[in-house]
Design an enzyme around this catalytic site. Structure first.
Site, mmCIF file in Angstrom:
data_model
loop_
_atom_site.group_PDB
_atom_site.id
_atom_site.type_symbol
_atom_site.label_atom_id
_atom_site.label_comp_id
_atom_site.label_asym_id
_atom_site.label_seq_id
_atom_site.Cartn_x
_atom_site.Cartn_y
_atom_site.Cartn_z
ATOM 1 N N LYS A 19 -3.113 -9.461 -0.186
ATOM 2 C CA LYS A 19 -3.639 -10.146 -1.383
ATOM 3 C C LYS A 19 -2.562 -10.356 -2.444
ATOM 4 O O LYS A 19 -2.491 -11.423 -3.048
ATOM 5 C CB LYS A 19 -4.759 -9.324 -2.033
ATOM 6 C CG LYS A 19 -6.080 -9.380 -1.314
ATOM 7 C CD LYS A 19 -7.083 -8.505 -2.041
ATOM 8 C CE LYS A 19 -6.488 -7.164 -2.262
ATOM 9 N NZ LYS A 19 -7.146 -5.962 -2.133
ATOM 10 N N ARG A 94 -15.766 -5.757 -5.933
ATOM 11 C CA ARG A 94 -15.580 -4.906 -4.762
ATOM 12 C C ARG A 94 -16.907 -4.378 -4.240
ATOM 13 O O ARG A 94 -16.916 -3.672 -3.240
ATOM 14 C CB ARG A 94 -14.718 -3.717 -5.164
ATOM 15 C CG ARG A 94 -13.335 -3.668 -4.539
ATOM 16 C CD ARG A 94 -12.671 -2.420 -5.077
ATOM 17 N NE ARG A 94 -11.467 -2.056 -4.390
ATOM 18 C CZ ARG A 94 -10.261 -2.486 -4.716
ATOM 19 N NH1 ARG A 94 -10.096 -3.351 -5.680
ATOM 20 N NH2 ARG A 94 -9.206 -2.039 -4.067
ATOM 21 N N ARG A 133 4.274 0.508 11.020
ATOM 22 C CA ARG A 133 5.260 -0.237 10.238
ATOM 23 C C ARG A 133 5.605 0.484 8.953
ATOM 24 O O ARG A 133 6.051 -0.115 7.989
ATOM 25 C CB ARG A 133 4.744 -1.643 9.921
ATOM 26 C CG ARG A 133 4.694 -2.484 11.173
ATOM 27 C CD ARG A 133 4.229 -3.874 10.852
ATOM 28 N NE ARG A 133 3.246 -4.311 11.842
ATOM 29 C CZ ARG A 133 2.440 -5.333 11.677
ATOM 30 N NH1 ARG A 133 2.488 -6.036 10.572
ATOM 31 N NH2 ARG A 133 1.588 -5.671 12.600
ATOM 32 N N ARG A 139 2.518 3.370 -3.707
ATOM 33 C CA ARG A 139 1.761 3.996 -4.787
ATOM 34 C C ARG A 139 1.299 5.384 -4.363
ATOM 35 O O ARG A 139 1.275 5.680 -3.175
ATOM 36 C CB ARG A 139 0.524 3.140 -5.104
ATOM 37 C CG ARG A 139 0.858 1.699 -5.421
ATOM 38 C CD ARG A 139 -0.327 1.000 -6.029
ATOM 39 N NE ARG A 139 -1.562 1.251 -5.340
ATOM 40 C CZ ARG A 139 -2.355 0.310 -4.847
ATOM 41 N NH1 ARG A 139 -2.021 -0.948 -4.965
ATOM 42 N NH2 ARG A 139 -3.476 0.645 -4.254
ATOM 43 N N ARG A 150 -9.403 4.295 1.715
ATOM 44 C CA ARG A 150 -9.553 3.017 1.000
ATOM 45 C C ARG A 150 -9.995 1.915 1.959
ATOM 46 O O ARG A 150 -10.800 1.046 1.601
ATOM 47 C CB ARG A 150 -8.238 2.642 0.303
ATOM 48 C CG ARG A 150 -8.001 3.467 -0.976
ATOM 49 C CD ARG A 150 -6.536 3.535 -1.387
ATOM 50 N NE ARG A 150 -5.922 2.239 -1.584
ATOM 51 C CZ ARG A 150 -4.619 1.997 -1.418
ATOM 52 N NH1 ARG A 150 -3.804 2.965 -1.054
ATOM 53 N NH2 ARG A 150 -4.154 0.797 -1.620
HETATM 54 P P1 ADP Z 1 -6.032 -1.864 -2.855
HETATM 55 O O1 ADP Z 1 -4.629 -1.886 -2.355
HETATM 56 O O2 ADP Z 1 -6.821 -0.706 -2.317
HETATM 57 O O3 ADP Z 1 -6.701 -3.191 -2.693
HETATM 58 P P2 ADP Z 1 -6.138 -1.936 -5.839
HETATM 59 O O4 ADP Z 1 -4.820 -1.898 -6.492
HETATM 60 O O5 ADP Z 1 -6.921 -3.199 -5.894
HETATM 61 O O6 ADP Z 1 -5.900 -1.452 -4.349
HETATM 62 O O7 ADP Z 1 -7.070 -0.751 -6.416
HETATM 63 C C1 ADP Z 1 -6.624 0.599 -6.456
HETATM 64 C C2 ADP Z 1 -7.797 1.519 -6.784
HETATM 65 O O8 ADP Z 1 -8.356 1.150 -8.067
HETATM 66 C C3 ADP Z 1 -8.972 1.449 -5.824
HETATM 67 O O9 ADP Z 1 -8.785 2.280 -4.701
HETATM 68 C C4 ADP Z 1 -10.134 1.909 -6.730
HETATM 69 O O10 ADP Z 1 -10.136 3.313 -6.898
HETATM 70 C C5 ADP Z 1 -9.781 1.298 -8.063
HETATM 71 N N1 ADP Z 1 -10.394 -0.050 -8.252
HETATM 72 C C6 ADP Z 1 -9.734 -1.236 -8.444
HETATM 73 N N2 ADP Z 1 -10.595 -2.256 -8.580
HETATM 74 C C7 ADP Z 1 -11.838 -1.720 -8.476
HETATM 75 C C8 ADP Z 1 -13.159 -2.246 -8.518
HETATM 76 N N3 ADP Z 1 -13.382 -3.567 -8.690
HETATM 77 N N4 ADP Z 1 -14.197 -1.387 -8.346
HETATM 78 C C9 ADP Z 1 -14.006 -0.088 -8.176
HETATM 79 N N5 ADP Z 1 -12.793 0.483 -8.127
HETATM 80 C C10 ADP Z 1 -11.714 -0.304 -8.273
#
Ligand code: ADP
Length: 202
Positions: A19, A94, A133, A139, A150
């Site tokens: 993404k 989400r 990989r 992070r 996740r």
């Molecule tokens: P990913 O690589 O998992 O897509 P993001 O950077 O989008 O990671 O999100 C990291 C973390 O932030 C998620 O694992 C969650 O804990 C929290 N988070 C981000 N966006 C949301 C959302 N819309 N609803 C709930 N939690 C969220």
């Protein structure tokens, strides 16, 4: 460049589906801001705000931050003037309740989501990227156990958005297992039907 209309997009896919990479292309192409809820939460944590205390446990376990917290964050962000000509949501919604709240808040602003791009990558391929990989992400929640969590949370809580947006006829399923360039071209092709809207750059 005249703004004829808005290009309001949602980009969604599992952790590691690409993404971030594809958002970067879209920002450049359409000249609209990306709203990454993950980035917003990490910035809050960096700044040590009160919100950070509420969200850090969920993030560190690879679980979702409660809907009401996320909905308020996005509501606030969508009030900012830089979203007037369109935006790309990355990481939100989400869950189905988040998607419903988003539809309501946009309706209040006289807006709507035009298209939802789903970057489809199977669980096996995501795990394969993770295991074979090397590190997928860069992070603290990249720890393999947390990253696997996740992915599972994505499949259980976020995948229902496929049906939610499918029934609204907004969903564009893109094969996220192709090359970065192929994925990019596929996304741009599917967004061509929005031609004449937005501030598409030549
Ligand atoms: P990913 O690589 O998992 O897509 P993001 O950077 O989008 O990671 O999100 C990291 C973390 O932030 C998620 O694992 C969650 O804990 C929290 N988070 C981000 N966006 C949301 C959302 N819309 N609803 C709930 N939690 C969220």
């Amino acid at each position: 460049m005249p703004a004829i209309g808005n290009v309001n997009l949602v980009l969604f896919g599992a952790p590691g589906s690409g993404k971030g990479t594809q958002s970067a292309f879209l920002i450049e192409r359409y000249g609209i801001p990306q709203i990454s809820t993950g980035d917003i939460l990490r910035a809050q944590r960096q700044a040590g705000t009160p919100l950070a205390d509420r969200v850090q446990g969920y993030m560190d376990r690879g679980e979702l931050v409660p809907d009401e917290v996320m909905i308020e964050i996005v509501r606030e962000r969508l009030r900012q003037p830089d979203t007037a000509g369109g935006f790309i949501l990355d990481g939100f919604p989400r869950t189905v309740p988040q998607a419903e709240a988003l539809d309501r808040m946009l309706a209040d602003l006289g807006k709507r989501i035009e298209k939802v791009i789903y970057l489809q990558v199977g669980r096996e391929a995501l795990i394969d990227r993770l295991v074979h990989r090397g590190r997928l992400f860069d992070r603290p929640d990249d720890d393999p156990t947390v990253a696997a969590r996740r992915i599972d949370v994505f499949l259980s809580d976020t995948a229902p958005l496929i049906d939610y947006y499918g029934s609204q006829h907004k969903l564009e399923k893109v094969d996220g297992q192709l090359s970065i360039e192929q994925v990019r071209d596929d996304i741009l092709r599917r967004l061509n039907s929005l031609n004449g809207q937005g501030r598409r750059r030549p």
